[in-house]
Design a protein around this motif. Structure first.
Motif, short mmCIF file in Angstrom:
data_model
loop_
_atom_site.label_atom_id
_atom_site.label_comp_id
_atom_site.label_asym_id
_atom_site.label_seq_id
_atom_site.Cartn_x
_atom_site.Cartn_y
_atom_site.Cartn_z
N VAL A 1 -6.07 -37.21 -0.48
CA VAL A 1 -5.13 -36.85 -1.55
C VAL A 1 -4.61 -35.42 -1.34
O VAL A 1 -3.42 -35.14 -1.52
CB VAL A 1 -5.81 -36.98 -2.93
N GLN A 2 -5.49 -34.51 -0.96
CA GLN A 2 -5.06 -33.14 -0.65
C GLN A 2 -4.01 -33.13 0.46
O GLN A 2 -3.00 -32.42 0.37
CB GLN A 2 -6.26 -32.30 -0.21
N ALA A 3 -4.26 -33.90 1.49
CA ALA A 3 -3.35 -33.93 2.65
C ALA A 3 -1.97 -34.45 2.26
O ALA A 3 -0.95 -33.97 2.78
CB ALA A 3 -3.95 -34.79 3.76
N ALA A 4 -1.92 -35.42 1.35
CA ALA A 4 -0.62 -35.95 0.91
C ALA A 4 0.20 -34.86 0.24
O ALA A 4 1.41 -34.75 0.47
CB ALA A 4 -0.84 -37.13 -0.04
N GLY A 5 -0.44 -34.04 -0.58
CA GLY A 5 0.28 -32.93 -1.21
C GLY A 5 0.70 -31.88 -0.20
O GLY A 5 1.82 -31.36 -0.25
N THR A 6 -0.17 -31.56 0.74
CA THR A 6 0.14 -30.58 1.78
C THR A 6 1.32 -31.02 2.61
O THR A 6 2.20 -30.21 2.96
CB THR A 6 -1.09 -30.37 2.68
N ALA A 7 1.36 -32.29 2.95
CA ALA A 7 2.44 -32.82 3.79
C ALA A 7 3.80 -32.67 3.13
O ALA A 7 4.82 -32.56 3.82
CB ALA A 7 2.17 -34.30 4.09
N MET A 8 3.86 -32.65 1.80
CA MET A 8 5.13 -32.51 1.10
C MET A 8 5.54 -31.06 0.92
O MET A 8 6.73 -30.73 0.90
CB MET A 8 5.03 -33.20 -0.27
N VAL A 9 4.57 -30.16 0.80
CA VAL A 9 4.89 -28.75 0.53
C VAL A 9 5.47 -28.04 1.74
O VAL A 9 6.40 -27.24 1.62
CB VAL A 9 3.64 -28.00 0.01
N LEU A 10 4.95 -28.31 2.94
CA LEU A 10 5.40 -27.58 4.13
C LEU A 10 6.89 -27.79 4.41
O LEU A 10 7.63 -26.81 4.58
CB LEU A 10 4.55 -27.97 5.33
N PRO A 11 7.40 -29.03 4.48
CA PRO A 11 8.85 -29.20 4.67
C PRO A 11 9.65 -28.62 3.52
O PRO A 11 10.75 -28.10 3.73
CB PRO A 11 9.02 -30.73 4.76
N LEU A 12 9.12 -28.72 2.29
CA LEU A 12 9.82 -28.15 1.14
C LEU A 12 9.97 -26.64 1.28
O LEU A 12 11.04 -26.08 0.98
CB LEU A 12 9.06 -28.49 -0.14
N LEU A 13 8.94 -25.97 1.74
CA LEU A 13 9.00 -24.52 1.94
C LEU A 13 10.07 -24.15 2.96
O LEU A 13 10.91 -23.27 2.71
CB LEU A 13 7.63 -24.02 2.40
N ILE B 1 4.31 -36.91 6.35
CA ILE B 1 5.37 -35.96 6.69
C ILE B 1 6.67 -36.64 7.15
O ILE B 1 7.76 -36.20 6.75
CB ILE B 1 4.87 -34.95 7.76
N PRO B 2 6.63 -37.69 7.99
CA PRO B 2 7.90 -38.31 8.39
C PRO B 2 8.72 -38.84 7.21
O PRO B 2 9.93 -39.02 7.34
CB PRO B 2 7.46 -39.45 9.31
N THR B 3 8.08 -39.10 6.08
CA THR B 3 8.83 -39.60 4.92
C THR B 3 9.45 -38.48 4.09
O THR B 3 10.21 -38.76 3.17
CB THR B 3 7.91 -40.43 4.00
N THR B 4 9.12 -37.23 4.40
CA THR B 4 9.60 -36.13 3.56
C THR B 4 11.10 -35.92 3.67
O THR B 4 11.73 -35.42 2.74
CB THR B 4 8.87 -34.82 3.89
N GLY B 5 11.69 -36.27 4.82
CA GLY B 5 13.14 -36.19 4.92
C GLY B 5 13.81 -37.09 3.90
O GLY B 5 14.78 -36.70 3.24
#
Length: 528
Positions: A154-166, A109-113
């Protein structure tokens, strides 16, 4: 990039590519409500996003995707005994299916910015969905524990990107006067989805094997991906920002170390392996301190930090986030501790546990959008303060009323108002916290919020279970039966929730409306 502080404590518009310096947040929002409506197929330039072109399917597909992904986070809480028997693993090993998920979320998640700036919105969406889809497919066929754990990562990596995107998408595309209503849907994702996990899990395990916990997600994610490919458009332009690898490493060690230590609290309480978790915790805290200092220094030198920490300087953002974290930790801790109490103390089946948890989750989900619409009219404090107070009252009533002879009806009667209170807290504060930031910091603010939520979730889960365990042990030593001891331990856990939510009430009472939202609401009221 430069900025100045206003007397209100909120950020004014920040100089950034495509954002006009010296503007106000309300003016920015007003521009967003009218720009790009007739040009749905193009990438929006100058940092200004269209808000009326096919926004509904974009928001809908992100909400559904995030709902499934967050549901997946707590889906295994009831299934752990079944997994232990089927995969021949211990309880400590099985717990890594949840711990590993949270660890991955906290690292990614910290990398999503950075990702939201470096990649197109469409690319982030496709990557996140494919990661979750691949992880889910592997989990469906997982023959052993290591394979299942890898699938969860692998699931968690996708989840971590979707929440900030939403969250970033809602802030960019939805007019400020309707933001509360739409954030109500996010409230459903954040509060109702984790609470629904045990209910759905209990029903599936009653009829099928644990593999079907993942089977049910596959068609939903495939459909969401297809719809997203059709409607998702790029509303920002990618920037050529560099990834600070040192910050990524510090972040991974810091957040990962703290969550690992939190997940090990129960072992520490039981007197097992104390040295390693404490050592990891120390390394994690030190790494986070170095990480934070590096982010501040990079920004002061004109470099792009991995995670811009300036949102924490905004009082509305920081206080709102703190209240969210207190509520989220209580909710997630309750979602884990309450089923343990019902099965261990009351002898309820997994199906009965799921049915008991369902009304509270449903109440939270149904109320979310309604609370959001009310927030658009009255602001946060008239909703958040009573909501936090309701959560606190329920926690203290659980301490006073729950014992080894409590009925399923009493649990439902307590869990429903807890879900209602959670919706009243989460929905307004999600909109208020991120809405207090300038557009250029939406991605970083969302990353901060979601990262801290993982820490809060780990804290709530770990402390609730640790207190439940400690209280049970002390009760057994005092001569209580196993059922009575489990109930006694549960009251210890719920008392911790009562303390946290009581603090949340005090903090919520200090909140004020975002000045930009007040101005925009007044303009709408005058023209109505």
């Amino acid at each position: 990039m430069t900025s100045t502080r206003q007397p209100t404590g909120e950020f004014p518009a920040v100089d950034a590519p495509g954002i006009v310096s010296g503007g106000s947040a309300s003016a920015d929002a007003e521009y967003a409500t009218r720009d790009g409506a007739d040009n749905p197929g193009t990438t929006v330039k100058d940092g200004r996003a269209p808000t009326s072109y096919k926004v509904a399917p974009i928001i809908a597909v992100l909400v559904v995707s995030a709902f499934v992904m967050i549901l997946n986070e707590t889906l295994l809480s009831v299934a752990l005994p079944t997994l232990m028997a089927d995969l021949s693993i211990t309880a400590v090993t099985a717990q890594w299916l949840s711990t590993g998920f949270m660890l991955t979320m906290a690292v990614v998640i910290p990398t999503t910015g950075f990702l939201m700036k470096r990649l197109s919105v469409r690319a982030v969406f496709i990557t996140a969905m494919l990661l979750f889809l691949v992880g889910t497919a592997i989990a469906v066929a997982a023959p052993t524990f290591p394979v299942l754990l890898g699938a969860r990562v692998v699931q968690a990596a996708g989840t971590a990107m979707v929440l900030p995107l939403l969250m970033t998408t809602i802030l960019a595309l939805v007019p400020i006067t309707a933001r509360g209503l739409v954030m109500g849907l996010v409230g459903v994702v954040i509060s109702a989805a984790p609470a629904l996990g045990p209910s759905i899990s209990g029903f599936i395990l009653e009829h099928w094997s644990w593999h079907y916990l993942f089977v049910m997600m596959l068609p939903i994610i495939v459909i969401a991906l297809v719809i997203g490919l059709i409607f998702m458009r790029n509303y920002t332009e990618p920037e050529k920002v560099k990834l600070d690898v040192t910050s990524v490493i510090l972040s991974a060690i810091g957040f990962g170390g703290v969550i690992y230590a939190l997940a090990s609290i129960s072992q520490i309480v039981e007197g097992e392996a104390r040295l390693v978790p404490l050592l990891v915790a120390g390394i994690g805290v030190l790494s986070l301190a170095v990480f934070a200092n590096r982010q501040v220094r990079m920004h002061s030198r004109g470099k792009e930090p991995l995670l811009d920490l300036r949102p924490l300087k905004v009082r509305t953002f920081s206080v709102s986030v703190l209240v969210i974290l207190l509520g989220f930790a209580t909710m997630l801790g309750t979602v884990v501790a309450l089923p343990l109490y019902m099965t261990g103390s009351l002898g309820m089946s997994t199906l009965d546990v799921g049915l008991a948890m369902l009304p509270g989750a449903a109440a939270s989900g149904v109320l979310g959008p309604l609370v959001g619409a009310l927030f658009d009219r009255v602001g946060p404090r008239p909703i958040v303060v009573p909501g936090a107070a309701l959560m606190a009252i329920v926690c203290w009533l659980e301490v006073l009323l729950l014992d080894a002879e409590s009925s399923q009806g009493l649990i439902v009667a307590l869990n429903v108002p807890l879900g209602i209170g959670m919706a009243m807290v989460m929905t307004p504060l999600m909109a208020l916290s991120l809405g207090a930031l300038p557009r250029s910091l939406y991605g970083h603010g969302s990353a901060i919020l979601n990262t801290l939520q993982q820490l809060a979730g780990a804290l709530g889960t770990a402390v609730f279970i640790a207190l439940l365990t400690l209280g049970s042990v002390l009760a057994v030593e005092s001569g209580a039966t196993a059922q009575a001891a489990q109930a006694s331990g549960a009251t210890w856990a719920f008392a911790f929730g009562g303390i946290m939510t009581t603090i949340a009430v005090v903090l919520a009472a200090t909140l004020k409306n975002n000045p930009a939202e007040v101005e925009q609401t007044e303009q709408v009221a005058q023209t109505a």
